[in-house]
Design a protein around this motif. Structure first.
Motif, short mmCIF file in Angstrom:
data_model
loop_
_atom_site.label_atom_id
_atom_site.label_comp_id
_atom_site.label_asym_id
_atom_site.label_seq_id
_atom_site.Cartn_x
_atom_site.Cartn_y
_atom_site.Cartn_z
N ARG A 48 0.85 -1.20 0.00
CA ARG A 48 0.00 0.00 0.00
C ARG A 48 0.88 1.24 0.00
O ARG A 48 1.85 1.34 0.75
CB ARG A 48 -0.90 0.01 1.21
N PRO A 100 -1.49 7.47 -2.89
CA PRO A 100 -1.60 7.71 -4.33
C PRO A 100 -1.42 9.16 -4.75
O PRO A 100 -1.17 9.44 -5.92
CB PRO A 100 -3.02 7.24 -4.66
N THR A 116 -4.86 9.59 -7.54
CA THR A 116 -6.26 9.49 -7.14
C THR A 116 -7.17 9.99 -8.25
O THR A 116 -8.26 9.47 -8.48
CB THR A 116 -6.51 10.34 -5.87
N THR A 166 -6.97 -1.06 -2.27
CA THR A 166 -7.06 0.39 -2.46
C THR A 166 -8.27 0.93 -1.72
O THR A 166 -9.30 0.26 -1.63
CB THR A 166 -7.16 0.71 -3.98
N TYR A 209 -5.11 5.03 0.11
CA TYR A 209 -3.95 4.26 -0.36
C TYR A 209 -4.32 3.43 -1.57
O TYR A 209 -5.49 3.20 -1.86
CB TYR A 209 -3.43 3.35 0.75
N LEU A 210 -3.30 2.98 -2.30
CA LEU A 210 -3.46 2.02 -3.40
C LEU A 210 -2.19 1.22 -3.57
O LEU A 210 -1.18 1.51 -2.92
CB LEU A 210 -3.87 2.71 -4.71
N ASP A 245 -3.25 -2.58 -8.19
CA ASP A 245 -4.57 -1.98 -8.33
C ASP A 245 -4.55 -0.81 -9.31
O ASP A 245 -5.49 -0.61 -10.08
CB ASP A 245 -5.10 -1.53 -6.97
#
Length: 192
Positions: A29, A32, A36, A129, A143-144, A148
């Motif tokens: 994680r 982003p 985003t 994510t 988060y991502l 993903d």
């Protein structure tokens, strides 16, 4: 190849076969930030039938933008702007003003728009994510993962309008021109 990759997380796949060619912390994680906005644009495109509609940029978003020192495109309070222009402002200039204006236009506020974003995550099987906002501001629960992100990019690139906006190097609105920004060029590297 390892020597040239400075990112903490990375993923390189063959788009024809989906074979992973290189992965570095791709399931970890990460925050982003402006990536985003790839989901912001995706959800907007799926919820706005006419991108030529002119809508007012709400005055109510500007105090928040100033308080958080978020990046902006430069739309003015109560300015009437086409939805399409806002989407380019989201993607090319990473504008929080454009992102928040889109969220308010689609469902009335950012919270409800973020709910749509998180529902889209489930649909795309992006299980690592979670989003808390539309503009990519830091939040512990925002988060991502690289895996993903690749799912989102592959999905987005199937939409012709998303692909046009994502691939644009510049875009003019009245007397403004938005020039390609850093996160955008980094994301381009992922799909070439």
């Amino acid at each position: 190849m390892k020597k040239n990759i400075k990112s903490k997380e990375a993923l390189l796949i063959n788009l024809n076969t989906n074979q992973v060619l290189y992965a570095k912390e791709a399931e970890k994680r990460a925050y982003p930030d402006s990536l985003t906005k790839l989901m912001t644009v995706t959800v907007a495109l799926e919820n706005i039938p006419n991108l030529q509609n002119k809508v007012t940029v709400p005055n109510s978003i500007f105090d928040y933008i100033q308080q958080t020192n978020a990046s902006i495109v430069g739309f003015k309070p109560n300015e009437k702007v086409r939805v399409e222009d806002r989407l380019y402002g989201v993607m090319l200039h990473s504008g929080a003003d454009a992102s928040l204006a889109i969220a308010k236009y689609v469902v009335g506020d950012e919270k409800n728009f973020v709910h749509l974003m998180n529902e889209k995550l489930k649909e795309l099987d992006m299980n690592q994510t979670h989003f808390e906002n539309v503009e990519g501001l830091h939040h512990g629960n925002h988060y991502l993962t690289a895996y993903d992100l690749m799912k989102l990019l592959q999905y987005g690139m199937k939409n012709i309008t998303f692909k046009e906006i994502f691939s644009a190097k510049q875009y003019g609105v009245q007397k403004r021109i938005y020039v390609l920004k850093g996160f955008h060029s980094q994301a381009h590297c992922l799909i070439k």
